[in-house]
Write an enzyme that holds these catalytic residues in place. Structure first.
Site, short mmCIF file in Angstrom:
data_model
loop_
_atom_site.label_atom_id
_atom_site.label_comp_id
_atom_site.label_asym_id
_atom_site.label_seq_id
_atom_site.Cartn_x
_atom_site.Cartn_y
_atom_site.Cartn_z
N LEU A 146 7.19 -18.57 17.49
CA LEU A 146 7.72 -19.80 17.33
C LEU A 146 7.00 -20.64 16.54
CD1 LEU A 146 8.69 -20.58 21.06
CD2 LEU A 146 10.21 -19.52 19.25
N ASP A 147 7.70 -21.49 15.42
CA ASP A 147 7.13 -22.41 14.83
C ASP A 147 6.05 -23.28 15.71
OD1 ASP A 147 8.25 -21.20 12.65
OD2 ASP A 147 9.83 -22.91 12.52
N VAL A 148 5.10 -23.87 14.75
CA VAL A 148 4.08 -24.92 15.60
C VAL A 148 5.07 -25.89 16.14
CG1 VAL A 148 2.47 -26.53 15.23
CG2 VAL A 148 2.07 -24.28 14.44
#
Length: 314
Positions: A146-148
């Protein structure tokens, strides 16, 4: 050839493909080898990219069939996984094979060059979870990311069997990945599919875009609730490209609210108190890698996304 890239670098020689005809040299090098535009430009400046045996400038337009000789930079040593305390990282489920976490905002999946913040693997190590040793050193046990700035459900492999089985399941689209997103405006149609290839943005580092010749990328969406300025949508991914949901909705001219990287309205983001995209990994369903049983995990919205929804409903 002598350059800063020569020592320990990987040398490649190949013709320029038809699809890159007419591109700037730095763009062509970036596209061919999956480099950022900055890295490719530095490589060209260092004389580590020859066109038909000649050093050229970054602005040189390559032609299909020209011979490209490139010395790629030696790979950097992978960042170490350091056990750490990660506030807000919640273990939803764990056994000998997998650990399922609810990832908070501001946490990366794994260490990467230039990232000094908290990571999921570091947080798991900090609370004593043994992770699979399969995969690159800094990504051991990571089967998806998942993206930050994206919150929600993630699964990490603890056993080698789980790593192999889950990597295959993600590769062959056997995992049900559902996200909720709030996008600007109202989608037309309210339910649909975006089938558009994604690759690195040709002009901006750290961004991705719909580009001809990119990797196949398919996103299904269904509007759940409409507000005057935005819509809450359920999103199901067939593929899992970097920034896929963010890129596809931006391409539709309905970027995720708060996603300033992909064209969101900063005034609306400020009114809703968002400093990241409204995007949440809501559900994850898959067959357990050892038992074969169907398992499904659900994550509630975090406080910042709930507050933004409440403001949109007022």
């Amino acid at each position: 050839m002598t350059s800063a890239f020569a020592a320990g670098g990987d040398q490649r020689s190949l013709p320029v493909p038809d699809g890159l005809d007419g591109l700037r040299l730095d763009q062509a090098v970036a596209r061919l080898f999956g480099l950022s535009r900055t890295t490719a430009a530095a490589l060209v400046d260092a004389g580590a990219a020859l066109v038909d045996g000649t050093v050229r400038a970054n602005s040189h337009k390559v032609r299909a069939g020209s011979w490209l000789e490139v010395t790629l930079p030696a790979p950097a040593a992978p960042p170490a996984v350091v056990p750490q305390a990660v506030p807000g990282l919640t273990v939803v489920y764990a056994d000998d094979d997998i650990v399922v976490v609810d990832k908070p905002v501001g946490v990366a999946a794994h260490p990467s060059p230039g990232w000094t913040g908290p990571t999921v693997v570091g947080g798991l190590a900090g609370i004593g979870h043994r992770i699979s040793t399969s995969g690159a050193a800094e990504r051991q046990g990571i089967v998806h990311r998942l993206d930050v700035g994206t919150t929600g459900i993630m699964v990490v492999a603890k056993s080698e069997q789980a790593y192999t089985v889950l990597k295959r399941a993600f590769k062959y689209r056997e995992v049900d990945k559902r996200y909720h997103a709030v996008v600007q405006g109202h989608l037309d149609p309210l339910r649909g599919t975006v089938d558009a290839p994604i690759d690195r943005h040709p002009h901006h580092d750290y961004r991705w875009a719909v580009v001809s010749g990119g990797k196949p990328s398919i996103t299904h969406y269904d509007t759940l609730e409409a507000f005057p300025a935005a819509s809450l949508v359920d999103v199901r991914l067939e593929t899992g490209r970097t920034h896929q949901i963010r890129v596809h909705f931006s391409t539709l001219r309905h970027p995720c609210v708060g996603d300033l990287t992909y064209g969101a309205d900063p005034t609306l983001a400020a009114r809703l108190g968002l400093d990241r995209q409204w995007l949440h990994a809501r559900e994850l369903g898959f067959r357990h890698p050892r038992t074969g049983d169907e398992v499904r995990f659900v994550s509630d919205y975090p406080d910042d996304l709930n507050r933004a929804l409440a403001l949109l409903r007022d």
